[in-house]
Design a protein around this motif. Structure first.
Motif, PDB file in Angstrom:
ATOM      1  N   TRP A  87       0.813  -1.225   0.000  1.00 58.78           N
ATOM      2  CA  TRP A  87       0.000   0.000   0.000  1.00 58.78           C
ATOM      3  C   TRP A  87       0.843   1.271   0.000  1.00 58.78           C
ATOM      4  O   TRP A  87       0.304   2.364   0.142  1.00 58.78           O
ATOM      5  CB  TRP A  87      -0.990   0.007   1.163  1.00 58.78           C
ATOM      6  N   LEU A  88       2.152   1.141  -0.163  1.00 55.93           N
ATOM      7  CA  LEU A  88       3.036   2.299  -0.291  1.00 55.93           C
ATOM      8  C   LEU A  88       4.107   1.949  -1.311  1.00 55.93           C
ATOM      9  O   LEU A  88       4.909   1.043  -1.090  1.00 55.93           O
ATOM     10  CB  LEU A  88       3.681   2.643   1.055  1.00 55.93           C
ATOM     11  N   ARG A  89       4.096   2.653  -2.450  1.00 56.54           N
ATOM     12  CA  ARG A  89       5.027   2.321  -3.529  1.00 56.54           C
ATOM     13  C   ARG A  89       5.642   3.597  -4.103  1.00 56.54           C
ATOM     14  O   ARG A  89       5.022   4.658  -4.086  1.00 56.54           O
ATOM     15  CB  ARG A  89       4.331   1.560  -4.665  1.00 56.54           C
ATOM     16  N   PHE A  90       6.840   3.459  -4.631  1.00 55.85           N
ATOM     17  CA  PHE A  90       7.522   4.556  -5.320  1.00 55.85           C
ATOM     18  C   PHE A  90       7.952   4.066  -6.703  1.00 55.85           C
ATOM     19  O   PHE A  90       9.129   3.845  -6.960  1.00 55.85           O
ATOM     20  CB  PHE A  90       8.730   5.045  -4.514  1.00 55.85           C
ATOM     21  N   ASP A  91       6.982   3.904  -7.585  1.00 57.36           N
ATOM     22  CA  ASP A  91       7.242   3.424  -8.943  1.00 57.36           C
ATOM     23  C   ASP A  91       7.114   4.529  -9.983  1.00 57.36           C
ATOM     24  O   ASP A  91       7.142   4.256 -11.179  1.00 57.36           O
ATOM     25  CB  ASP A  91       6.298   2.260  -9.282  1.00 57.36           C
ATOM     26  N   GLY A  92       6.957   5.782  -9.520  1.00 58.40           N
ATOM     27  CA  GLY A  92       6.922   6.902 -10.443  1.00 58.40           C
ATOM     28  C   GLY A  92       5.534   7.274 -10.912  1.00 58.40           C
ATOM     29  O   GLY A  92       4.523   6.678 -10.512  1.00 58.40           O
ATOM     30  N   ALA A  93       5.478   8.301 -11.778  1.00 55.54           N
ATOM     31  CA  ALA A  93       4.210   8.800 -12.305  1.00 55.54           C
ATOM     32  C   ALA A  93       4.430   9.340 -13.708  1.00 55.54           C
ATOM     33  O   ALA A  93       5.548   9.672 -14.102  1.00 55.54           O
ATOM     34  CB  ALA A  93       3.638   9.891 -11.397  1.00 55.54           C
ATOM     35  N   ILE A  94       3.325   9.423 -14.458  1.00 57.33           N
ATOM     36  CA  ILE A  94       3.342   9.968 -15.821  1.00 57.33           C
ATOM     37  C   ILE A  94       2.242  11.018 -15.921  1.00 57.33           C
ATOM     38  O   ILE A  94       1.129  10.826 -15.418  1.00 57.33           O
ATOM     39  CB  ILE A  94       3.119   8.861 -16.871  1.00 57.33           C
ATOM     40  N   TYR A  95       2.566  12.131 -16.589  1.00 53.31           N
ATOM     41  CA  TYR A  95       1.620  13.246 -16.741  1.00 53.31           C
ATOM     42  C   TYR A  95       1.669  13.751 -18.173  1.00 53.31           C
ATOM     43  O   TYR A  95       2.732  13.777 -18.806  1.00 53.31           O
ATOM     44  CB  TYR A  95       2.006  14.396 -15.804  1.00 53.31           C
ATOM     45  N   GLY A 139      -0.480  11.862 -25.174  1.00 52.51           N
ATOM     46  CA  GLY A 139      -0.276  12.979 -26.071  1.00 52.51           C
ATOM     47  C   GLY A 139       1.025  12.748 -26.831  1.00 52.51           C
ATOM     48  O   GLY A 139       1.694  11.714 -26.677  1.00 52.51           O
ATOM     49  N   GLN A 140       1.413  13.699 -27.658  1.00 49.20           N
ATOM     50  CA  GLN A 140       2.656  13.543 -28.414  1.00 49.20           C
ATOM     51  C   GLN A 140       3.863  13.449 -27.488  1.00 49.20           C
ATOM     52  O   GLN A 140       4.841  12.776 -27.795  1.00 49.20           O
ATOM     53  CB  GLN A 140       2.835  14.729 -29.377  1.00 49.20           C
ATOM     54  N   VAL A 141       3.763  14.124 -26.357  1.00 48.45           N
ATOM     55  CA  VAL A 141       4.858  14.100 -25.393  1.00 48.45           C
ATOM     56  C   VAL A 141       4.253  14.043 -23.991  1.00 48.45           C
ATOM     57  O   VAL A 141       3.147  14.533 -23.764  1.00 48.45           O
ATOM     58  CB  VAL A 141       5.770  15.340 -25.566  1.00 48.45           C
ATOM     59  N   ALA A 142       4.957  13.393 -23.064  1.00 45.55           N
ATOM     60  CA  ALA A 142       4.493  13.269 -21.687  1.00 45.55           C
ATOM     61  C   ALA A 142       5.691  13.425 -20.760  1.00 45.55           C
ATOM     62  O   ALA A 142       6.845  13.430 -21.204  1.00 45.55           O
ATOM     63  CB  ALA A 142       3.807  11.923 -21.465  1.00 45.55           C
ATOM     64  N   ILE A 143       5.394  13.559 -19.474  1.00 43.30           N
ATOM     65  CA  ILE A 143       6.443  13.682 -18.455  1.00 43.30           C
ATOM     66  C   ILE A 143       6.433  12.430 -17.595  1.00 43.30           C
ATOM     67  O   ILE A 143       5.377  11.991 -17.128  1.00 43.30           O
ATOM     68  CB  ILE A 143       6.198  14.903 -17.552  1.00 43.30           C
ATOM     69  N   ALA A 144       7.605  11.859 -17.371  1.00 49.83           N
ATOM     70  CA  ALA A 144       7.770  10.802 -16.373  1.00 49.83           C
ATOM     71  C   ALA A 144       8.485  11.409 -15.172  1.00 49.83           C
ATOM     72  O   ALA A 144       9.514  12.071 -15.319  1.00 49.83           O
ATOM     73  CB  ALA A 144       8.579   9.643 -16.938  1.00 49.83           C
ATOM     74  N   ASN A 145       7.919  11.199 -13.980  1.00 46.57           N
ATOM     75  CA  ASN A 145       8.523  11.659 -12.722  1.00 46.57           C
ATOM     76  C   ASN A 145       8.880  10.424 -11.893  1.00 46.57           C
ATOM     77  O   ASN A 145       8.054   9.905 -11.134  1.00 46.57           O
ATOM     78  CB  ASN A 145       7.566  12.558 -11.938  1.00 46.57           C
ATOM     79  N   PRO A 146      10.109   9.931 -12.046  1.00 54.41           N
ATOM     80  CA  PRO A 146      10.474   8.655 -11.419  1.00 54.41           C
ATOM     81  C   PRO A 146      10.447   8.656  -9.896  1.00 54.41           C
ATOM     82  O   PRO A 146      10.342   7.598  -9.281  1.00 54.41           O
ATOM     83  CB  PRO A 146      11.906   8.409 -11.930  1.00 54.41           C
ATOM     84  N   GLY A 147      10.551   9.839  -9.278  1.00 53.20           N
ATOM     85  CA  GLY A 147      10.632   9.891  -7.829  1.00 53.20           C
ATOM     86  C   GLY A 147       9.305   9.896  -7.102  1.00 53.20           C
ATOM     87  O   GLY A 147       9.281   9.936  -5.864  1.00 53.20           O
ATOM     88  N   GLU A 148       8.208   9.858  -7.843  1.00 57.29           N
ATOM     89  CA  GLU A 148       6.897   9.959  -7.211  1.00 57.29           C
ATOM     90  C   GLU A 148       6.342   8.585  -6.829  1.00 57.29           C
ATOM     91  O   GLU A 148       6.833   7.549  -7.274  1.00 57.29           O
ATOM     92  CB  GLU A 148       5.935  10.694  -8.138  1.00 57.29           C
ATOM     93  N   GLY A 149       5.300   8.609  -6.014  1.00 52.30           N
ATOM     94  CA  GLY A 149       4.709   7.358  -5.570  1.00 52.30           C
ATOM     95  C   GLY A 149       3.257   7.541  -5.182  1.00 52.30           C
ATOM     96  O   GLY A 149       2.618   8.522  -5.535  1.00 52.30           O
ATOM     97  N   TRP A 150       2.756   6.585  -4.430  1.00 51.67           N
ATOM     98  CA  TRP A 150       1.364   6.626  -3.961  1.00 51.67           C
ATOM     99  C   TRP A 150       1.264   5.851  -2.659  1.00 51.67           C
ATOM    100  O   TRP A 150       2.110   5.008  -2.337  1.00 51.67           O
ATOM    101  CB  TRP A 150       0.394   6.058  -4.996  1.00 51.67           C
ATOM    102  N   VAL A 151       0.200   6.168  -1.905  1.00 57.14           N
ATOM    103  CA  VAL A 151      -0.068   5.457  -0.662  1.00 57.14           C
ATOM    104  C   VAL A 151      -1.570   5.243  -0.566  1.00 57.14           C
ATOM    105  O   VAL A 151      -2.359   6.087  -1.008  1.00 57.14           O
ATOM    106  CB  VAL A 151       0.450   6.248   0.565  1.00 57.14           C
ATOM    107  N   SER A 152      -1.977   4.103  -0.042  1.00 54.98           N
ATOM    108  CA  SER A 152      -3.387   3.882   0.282  1.00 54.98           C
ATOM    109  C   SER A 152      -3.602   4.381   1.705  1.00 54.98           C
ATOM    110  O   SER A 152      -3.142   3.754   2.671  1.00 54.98           O
ATOM    111  CB  SER A 152      -3.756   2.397   0.168  1.00 54.98           C
TER     112      SER A 152
END
Length: 373
Positions: A87-95, A139-152
């Motif tokens: 329930w706590l991971r740091f696998d990044g995010a895409i925007y 989209g044609q281009v996106a951002i990857a933020n490797p340092g981000e995560g999520w928590v339940s």
């Protein structure tokens, strides 16, 4: 170093969400006698329906960015100690922005200028970040933020509540509405509908979107910008992504049990307030959101909703956190913020310092309640 006199304080924490629970736990760790009081059940408010994406992406004030970075750091410490948690991971995010590659690139350049980990990706390279993301949705281009995560957050609340109770902390649920009691201008406890008066040396009001309403009778005005929002959880899915996806039509994150948590804001106009304080939304709108979310993953098939929670999302009127002791009412502290997930551990730590030592944390200087006076 805290003196024996300092740690002998009694504290009532009003609010059973993640900010209240985190602060109550850290106060108890520091030696305070803490009672946590909540109107309904623990985690029944915004904490139970938060996307809880751990980030400081995009543009915000420098003090707010620094606070969020510190917040992420505390989660990284927890993650390092318990890497097995689901329930706590740091696998990044895409925007990516809506039909606006220029906007996506501008955000990327801003993030890089802050030293934030930000990388441009496209449909050909998104699979290197997460193979479950549907390239056709980008989209044609996106951002990857490797340092981000999520928590339940419900899982985190359970984790902290166990530790809090082991330290002798008391929890009183389902007390109904409560107000702060004062004596000679100083907070001395709370009075609730179903539990009467409880006295303490200090009170922390951590009532999410209801915080301004609770402190208003004390003569303290905090603008409230809290919108109605929704979190939908899917049925178990074989193609759950690892990353958080923040996109123009759906924001999604993984969730324990191979489910997916989904939210956004485009459907807010479709949410209808009921006379009893509850909310409803047409099933067709939920299905549309889940179709948008499903489009982001695998072959783009719609997700199937399993549960839906609707309510106010805590956001102060100017968007910045409101944290600290009320100058008008010594002994009464407040914490009211968007990004309660990202900030939960760090604000609990800073509030504990301020409440038990009287020393104000410099990182909270711009977030004091009196800025609205």
């Amino acid at each position: 170093m805290m003196s024996d006199k300092t740690v002998a304080k009694t504290v009532i924490v009003l609010g059973g969400g993640i900010l209240g629970v985190s602060t109550a736990w850290q106060l108890a760790q520091a030696g305070a006698q803490v009672t946590l009081v909540t109107e309904a059940a623990l985690c029944s408010g915004a904490t139970g329906r938060s996307l809880s994406w751990l980030n400081s992406a995009g543009e915000r004030s420098q003090p707010y960015h620094a606070l969020r970075i510190a917040g992420i750091d505390r989660y990284r410490t927890l993650f390092a100690r318990h890497p097995q948690l689901d329930w706590l991971r740091f696998d990044g995010a895409i925007y990516w922005a809506a039909d606006d590659d220029a906007g996506t690139k501008a955000r990327h350049h801003y993030e890089k200028a802050q030293g934030y980990d930000s990388k441009l990706i496209n449909r050909a390279t998104v699979g290197d970040v997460d193979a479950q993301v549907n390239p056709a949705s980008l989209g044609q281009v996106a951002i990857a933020n490797p340092g981000e995560g999520w928590v339940s957050l419900p899982h985190l609340v359970d984790h902290l509540v166990q530790a809090f109770r082991a330290l002798g902390g008391e929890i009183i649920e389902n007390t109904g509405k409560a107000s702060v009691i004062t004596k000679d201008g100083r907070a001395c406890g709370i009075r609730s509908e179903k539990h009467g008066a409880l006295l303490a040396d200090q009170v922390l009001v951590a009532c999410g979107p209801w915080t301004p309403e609770v402190v208003a009778p004390l003569g303290v005005q905090i603008p409230n910008g809290s919108p109605v929002s929704m979190l939908v959880t899917s049925q178990p899915c074989d193609l759950a992504p690892q990353v958080v996806l923040n996109t123009p039509r759906a924001a999604v994150r993984p969730n324990p049990g191979n489910t997916i948590a989904v939210d956004h804001d485009w459907y807010e106009e479709h949410i209808v307030a009921q006379g009893d304080g509850q909310y409803r939304i047409d099933t067709s709108v939920i299905n549309q959101l889940m179709a948008e979310a499903g489009n982001l993953i695998g072959d783009g098939a719609p997700l199937t909703a399993n549960s839906c929670k609707i309510g106010l999302k805590p956001i102060p009127g100017d968007g910045e956190p409101v944290v600290g002791e009320l100058q008008k009412v010594p002994g009464c502290f407040v914490v009211f913020t968007h990004s309660g997930a990202t900030l939960a551990l760090i604000l609990g730590e800073m509030l504990t310092q301020e409440m038990l030592t009287g020393v104000k944390h410099p990182m909270l200087a711009t977030f004091r309640p009196e800025r609205f006076s």
